[in-house]
Scaffold this motif. Sequence first.
Motif: not given
Length: 217
Positions: A14-34
């Motif tokens: 979550l600390g390294a999440a990439r925020a995207r504003g279009a077409p609506y706010p969303h966040w892209l994550l990597s390495h979410v789980l161990p």
Amino acid sequence: MLELPVTSALLASLGAARARGAPYPHWLLSHVLPEALPEEICALPLAPPAIGDTQGRRETHNSTRLFFGTAARADYPACAALARAFQSQEVTDRLQALTGARLRGSFLRIEYCQDRDGFWLEPHTDIGAKFFTLLIYLNDPPAGENWGTDIYTSPEACLGPAPSGRNRGLIFVPGTDTWHGFETRRITGVRRTLIVNYVTPEWRARHELAYPEAPIG
């Protein structure tokens, strides 16, 4: 599987999440789980359901859906560890700070999906009973195939899929414009995904909730 590594991995992702504003706010994550946890979940003794005509809705095959409720947490340590992490104040506070979602008083719901060729989902928004949505992809699709959730600018206009590599994720806070789905396309093998929601206290299917007697906060 201990709770601490799951929580730590989630917080780092979550600390390294990439925020995207279009077409609506969303966040892209990597390495979410161990790294070991996706393998443990994929190894659960749960056969992928046969896919008939889903009519573009998951609830069409309700009897084959697996939720990390009380029974699954008791039977499978991996399910219990994941649920504990997402129930924790550390993680829920971080999710609220990142996205602005209001989770206090909501209930945790985690679904494990195993989709075969022929699966599709019509565009929808998750608005209403869901306050938060996170999708975690558990396996890499074969070369040339993209199994990520499709993001839409409107119900009629598909922008394209979210990255769906192993242990990547997509977050959004449901609203009137959060159109997403899954366009019909080839699925070679099994598409495995975790769907994490925090839902309204009035959620009727209490067996779907990880902790049906314990609201967040």
